[in-house]
Design an enzyme around this catalytic site. Structure first.
Site, PDB file in Angstrom:
ATOM      1  N   LYS A  22     -27.705  31.974 -22.948  1.00  0.00           N
ATOM      2  CA  LYS A  22     -27.739  32.065 -24.415  1.00  0.00           C
ATOM      3  C   LYS A  22     -29.122  31.705 -24.940  1.00  0.00           C
ATOM      4  O   LYS A  22     -29.684  32.399 -25.777  1.00  0.00           O
ATOM      5  CB  LYS A  22     -26.697  31.111 -25.012  1.00  0.00           C
ATOM      6  CG  LYS A  22     -26.839  30.883 -26.505  1.00  0.00           C
ATOM      7  CD  LYS A  22     -25.760  29.977 -27.031  1.00  0.00           C
ATOM      8  CE  LYS A  22     -26.140  28.526 -27.197  1.00  0.00           C
ATOM      9  NZ  LYS A  22     -27.188  28.212 -28.159  1.00  0.00           N
ATOM     10  N   ASN A  23     -29.680  30.612 -24.418  1.00  0.00           N
ATOM     11  CA  ASN A  23     -30.925  30.101 -24.990  1.00  0.00           C
ATOM     12  C   ASN A  23     -32.158  30.903 -24.587  1.00  0.00           C
ATOM     13  O   ASN A  23     -33.258  30.605 -25.044  1.00  0.00           O
ATOM     14  CB  ASN A  23     -31.109  28.628 -24.619  1.00  0.00           C
ATOM     15  CG  ASN A  23     -30.162  27.750 -25.405  1.00  0.00           C
ATOM     16  OD1 ASN A  23     -29.443  28.246 -26.283  1.00  0.00           O
ATOM     17  ND2 ASN A  23     -30.152  26.464 -25.107  1.00  0.00           N
ATOM     18  N   CYS A 116     -25.269  24.362 -34.981  1.00  0.00           N
ATOM     19  CA  CYS A 116     -24.329  23.267 -34.730  1.00  0.00           C
ATOM     20  C   CYS A 116     -24.675  22.057 -35.586  1.00  0.00           C
ATOM     21  O   CYS A 116     -25.846  21.743 -35.777  1.00  0.00           O
ATOM     22  CB  CYS A 116     -24.401  22.843 -33.269  1.00  0.00           C
ATOM     23  SG  CYS A 116     -23.182  23.646 -32.244  1.00  0.00           S
ATOM     24  N   ARG A 121     -31.907  18.559 -37.885  1.00  0.00           N
ATOM     25  CA  ARG A 121     -32.654  19.434 -36.984  1.00  0.00           C
ATOM     26  C   ARG A 121     -33.845  20.008 -37.734  1.00  0.00           C
ATOM     27  O   ARG A 121     -33.836  21.150 -38.188  1.00  0.00           O
ATOM     28  CB  ARG A 121     -31.745  20.527 -36.422  1.00  0.00           C
ATOM     29  CG  ARG A 121     -30.646  19.940 -35.570  1.00  0.00           C
ATOM     30  CD  ARG A 121     -29.794  20.964 -34.904  1.00  0.00           C
ATOM     31  NE  ARG A 121     -30.436  21.565 -33.751  1.00  0.00           N
ATOM     32  CZ  ARG A 121     -29.813  22.389 -32.916  1.00  0.00           C
ATOM     33  NH1 ARG A 121     -28.567  22.718 -33.121  1.00  0.00           N
ATOM     34  NH2 ARG A 121     -30.451  22.902 -31.887  1.00  0.00           N
ATOM     35  N   ASP A 305     -27.474  19.516 -23.747  1.00  0.00           N
ATOM     36  CA  ASP A 305     -26.407  20.508 -23.875  1.00  0.00           C
ATOM     37  C   ASP A 305     -25.296  20.335 -22.834  1.00  0.00           C
ATOM     38  O   ASP A 305     -24.299  21.052 -22.878  1.00  0.00           O
ATOM     39  CB  ASP A 305     -26.984  21.929 -23.770  1.00  0.00           C
ATOM     40  CG  ASP A 305     -27.741  22.318 -25.023  1.00  0.00           C
ATOM     41  OD1 ASP A 305     -27.702  21.566 -26.007  1.00  0.00           O
ATOM     42  OD2 ASP A 305     -28.384  23.390 -25.016  1.00  0.00           O
ATOM     43  N   ARG A 397     -19.411  30.565 -29.756  1.00  0.00           N
ATOM     44  CA  ARG A 397     -20.848  30.720 -30.028  1.00  0.00           C
ATOM     45  C   ARG A 397     -21.656  30.810 -28.727  1.00  0.00           C
ATOM     46  O   ARG A 397     -22.747  31.390 -28.712  1.00  0.00           O
ATOM     47  CB  ARG A 397     -21.382  29.528 -30.846  1.00  0.00           C
ATOM     48  CG  ARG A 397     -21.004  29.576 -32.311  1.00  0.00           C
ATOM     49  CD  ARG A 397     -21.816  28.556 -33.089  1.00  0.00           C
ATOM     50  NE  ARG A 397     -23.170  28.528 -32.578  1.00  0.00           N
ATOM     51  CZ  ARG A 397     -23.888  27.428 -32.356  1.00  0.00           C
ATOM     52  NH1 ARG A 397     -23.387  26.251 -32.642  1.00  0.00           N
ATOM     53  NH2 ARG A 397     -25.099  27.497 -31.875  1.00  0.00           N
TER      54      ARG A 397
HETATM   55  C1  UD1 Z   1     -32.944  24.138 -28.065  1.00  0.00           C
HETATM   56  C2  UD1 Z   1     -31.661  24.750 -27.581  1.00  0.00           C
HETATM   57  C3  UD1 Z   1     -30.532  23.752 -27.711  1.00  0.00           C
HETATM   58  C4  UD1 Z   1     -30.870  22.460 -27.009  1.00  0.00           C
HETATM   59  C5  UD1 Z   1     -32.241  21.935 -27.430  1.00  0.00           C
HETATM   60  C6  UD1 Z   1     -32.718  20.751 -26.623  1.00  0.00           C
HETATM   61  C7  UD1 Z   1     -31.973  27.108 -28.075  1.00  0.00           C
HETATM   62  C8  UD1 Z   1     -31.533  28.287 -28.849  1.00  0.00           C
HETATM   63  N1  UD1 Z   1     -31.375  25.937 -28.373  1.00  0.00           N
HETATM   64  O1  UD1 Z   1     -32.746  23.811 -29.431  1.00  0.00           O
HETATM   65  O2  UD1 Z   1     -29.358  24.343 -27.154  1.00  0.00           O
HETATM   66  O3  UD1 Z   1     -29.901  21.489 -27.320  1.00  0.00           O
HETATM   67  O4  UD1 Z   1     -33.223  22.979 -27.290  1.00  0.00           O
HETATM   68  O5  UD1 Z   1     -32.779  21.062 -25.288  1.00  0.00           O
HETATM   69  O6  UD1 Z   1     -32.790  27.210 -27.186  1.00  0.00           O
HETATM   70  N2  UD1 Z   1     -37.551  18.546 -33.504  1.00  0.00           N
HETATM   71  C9  UD1 Z   1     -38.308  18.100 -34.553  1.00  0.00           C
HETATM   72  N3  UD1 Z   1     -39.033  19.021 -35.266  1.00  0.00           N
HETATM   73  C10 UD1 Z   1     -39.020  20.353 -34.957  1.00  0.00           C
HETATM   74  C11 UD1 Z   1     -38.239  20.792 -33.872  1.00  0.00           C
HETATM   75  C12 UD1 Z   1     -37.505  19.860 -33.158  1.00  0.00           C
HETATM   76  O7  UD1 Z   1     -38.344  16.908 -34.861  1.00  0.00           O
HETATM   77  O8  UD1 Z   1     -39.717  21.128 -35.623  1.00  0.00           O
HETATM   78  C13 UD1 Z   1     -36.749  17.574 -32.730  1.00  0.00           C
HETATM   79  C14 UD1 Z   1     -35.251  17.817 -32.882  1.00  0.00           C
HETATM   80  O9  UD1 Z   1     -34.734  17.190 -34.019  1.00  0.00           O
HETATM   81  C15 UD1 Z   1     -34.703  17.229 -31.611  1.00  0.00           C
HETATM   82  C16 UD1 Z   1     -35.810  17.520 -30.597  1.00  0.00           C
HETATM   83  O10 UD1 Z   1     -36.988  17.790 -31.353  1.00  0.00           O
HETATM   84  O11 UD1 Z   1     -34.593  15.836 -31.735  1.00  0.00           O
HETATM   85  C17 UD1 Z   1     -35.515  18.669 -29.667  1.00  0.00           C
HETATM   86  O12 UD1 Z   1     -35.291  19.826 -30.375  1.00  0.00           O
HETATM   87  P1  UD1 Z   1     -35.701  21.257 -29.830  1.00  0.00           P
HETATM   88  O13 UD1 Z   1     -36.193  21.159 -28.437  1.00  0.00           O
HETATM   89  O14 UD1 Z   1     -36.574  21.899 -30.841  1.00  0.00           O
HETATM   90  O15 UD1 Z   1     -34.305  21.981 -29.825  1.00  0.00           O
HETATM   91  P2  UD1 Z   1     -33.990  23.436 -30.343  1.00  0.00           P
HETATM   92  O16 UD1 Z   1     -35.102  24.345 -30.030  1.00  0.00           O
HETATM   93  O17 UD1 Z   1     -33.461  23.377 -31.715  1.00  0.00           O
END
Ligand code: UD1
Length: 418
Positions: A22-23, A116, A121, A305, A397
């Protein structure tokens, strides 16, 4: 409303092949708008997140064809740089469209993404990275509006190795003028897959998986026929289910190095695991012992995850497990539901203390997010008696054919409409 009915207590045996991840499928679909030529992505799973991403592509003017589980995207008629709220609210990955739509139109307008409910986020890292590439950003009325005369390569240091920010910046940098360097980039296997996909389209991206990604901007990208990597999170869910129920399964499509943190813990729990190429064979007598501590971390650490599904296992092992969730604030919503099945869990902030019990019992429980929902299924399979799991839209999802695959392994699970 669809509901799973599970009669727990069966051991799991057999082979199971994972879906495409998915990711990785989600950023790849976003990447399709980087070229006018056809992009074919093989084995796109029938999960709601992918369907929503295809709706978004449709909205910006792409033509979508489905053929034997593959998806062909023709973006030659893409006209719109705007993605409306009714589509972004369903799916956090809609944010990837910022990078690719900006590359295509030098403009993008998107409402704040949903997904989710597992805590705050933010997307500040995405936005500050895009700013470094020369993008002007205005945030107003729930919308983010981005504009650039042209995208120009830059040095970007991420404060945290965010998966999404790394992917978004790569998508925005592939055709930027000059070279972009992303330091403290996320190292997840999905980033490597995005790099391979883009390079197969003619991009020059290197370093993914190693923490520093270098993107040399190219003038144009061409079409591609691409097979994404297997879903390590779906695969990990089956391994955990077999570990706690007992049995022996062969998981196909996930190389061990992509989920080594989980395999390490499952071995400590007492499972026998053999790996070869992209096959993992797990054997368990269902009588597991606890590990002391599991902390979620960016790759190659224990994946957030799989935290919820692994917690379901901890409920039925001998001893106490402490789980620390370092990535997201509220990722324990499933704990209250597991308690209905007899689990002994105490949650304080980011920490959960799980004291293993001899047996779990069936109950009527409700999924409140994707992985939390999968955790309830794992617990129900390991519990004695009948469980009902409600609110399957969350599980849909990210898991295609979940019940069919589990049934093939011997689980007593069926989907009914109530
Ligand atoms: C992706 C995955 C999700 C997984 C997560 C962590 C996809 C589609 N989703 O989500 O399934 O749970 O990686 O492995 O690939 N953060 C910030 N600012 C930002 C972005 C992130 O502070 O601009 C923080 C988030 O709040 C969180 C951490 O960074 O605490 C990790 O988030 P991130 O790696 O960005 O996760 P996603 O890309 O949303």
């Amino acid at each position: 409303m669809d509901t799973y009915i599970v009669e727990g207590g069966e051991k799991l045996y057999g082979k199971v092949k994972v879906q495409s991840a998915k990711n990785t499928v989600l950023p790849l679909l976003a990447g399709a708008v980087l070229t006018d030529e056809q992009v074919k992505i093989r084995g796109v799973p029938t999960i709601n997140d992918a369907e929503n991403m295809l709706r978004i592509l449709n909205e910006v003017g792409c033509k979508i064809k489905r053929q034997d589980g593959n998806v062909i995207i023709d973006s030659s008629g893409a006209v719109s740089h705007e993605i409306p709220q009714r589509l972004t609210k369903e799916l956090r990955s809609s944010v990837f469209m910022l990078g690719s739509v900006l590359t295509r139109f030098c403009r993008a307008k998107i409402s704040y993404p949903g997904g989710c409910d597992i805590g705050l986020r933010p997307i500040d890292l995405h936005l500050s990275g895009l700013k470094r590439l020369g993008v002007e950003i205005v945030e107003e009325g729930g919308y983010i509006e981005c504009r650039a005369d042209k995208l120009v390569g830059a040095e970007i240091l991420l404060d945290f190795p965010s998966v999404g920010a790394t992917e978004n910046i790569i998508l925005a940098a592939v055709k930027a003028e000059g070279i972009t360097v992303i330091r403290n980039a996320a190292k997840e296997p999905e980033i490597v897959d995005l790099q391979n996909f883009l390079n197969a389209m003619g991009a020059k991206v290197r370093g993914a998986g190693g923490g520093t990604v270098v993107i040399e901007g190219v003038k144009r990208l061409h079409g591609v026929d691409y097979t994404p990597i297997g879903d390590r999170i779906e695969g990990g869910t089956f391994l955990i289910a077999c570990a706690v129920c007992g049995g022996e399964i062969e998981l196909c499509g996930v190389p061990a190095e992509n989920i080594s943190a989980l395999l390490h813990k499952l071995r400590e729990n007492g499972c026998k695991i053999h790996t070869k190429n992209d096959k993992i064979v797990l054997r368990s007598d269902g009588k597991l012992k606890s590990v002391d501590l599991v902390e979620t971390m960016p790759f190659p650490g224990f994946p957030t995850d799989l935290q919820a599904q692994y917690a379901a296992l901890c409920c039925k092992v001998k001893g106490t497990t402490i789980i620390v969730e370092n990535l997201f604030e509220t990722r324990y919503k499933y704990a209250g539901e597991l308690k209905r099945m007899g689990a002994d869990i105490t949650v304080r902030g980011r920490t959960a203390v799980i004291r293993g019990v001899e047996r779990l019992h069936g109950a009527r429980v409700t999924a409140s997010d994707l992985r939390g929902g999968a955790s309830l299924v794992v617990a129900a399979l390991a519990a004695e008696g009948r469980s009902e799991i409600l609110n399957l839209s969350h599980i849909d999802r990210g898991y295609a054919d979940f019940e069919r695959k589990l049934k093939k392994l011997g689980a007593k699970i069926r989907r009914v409409r109530i």
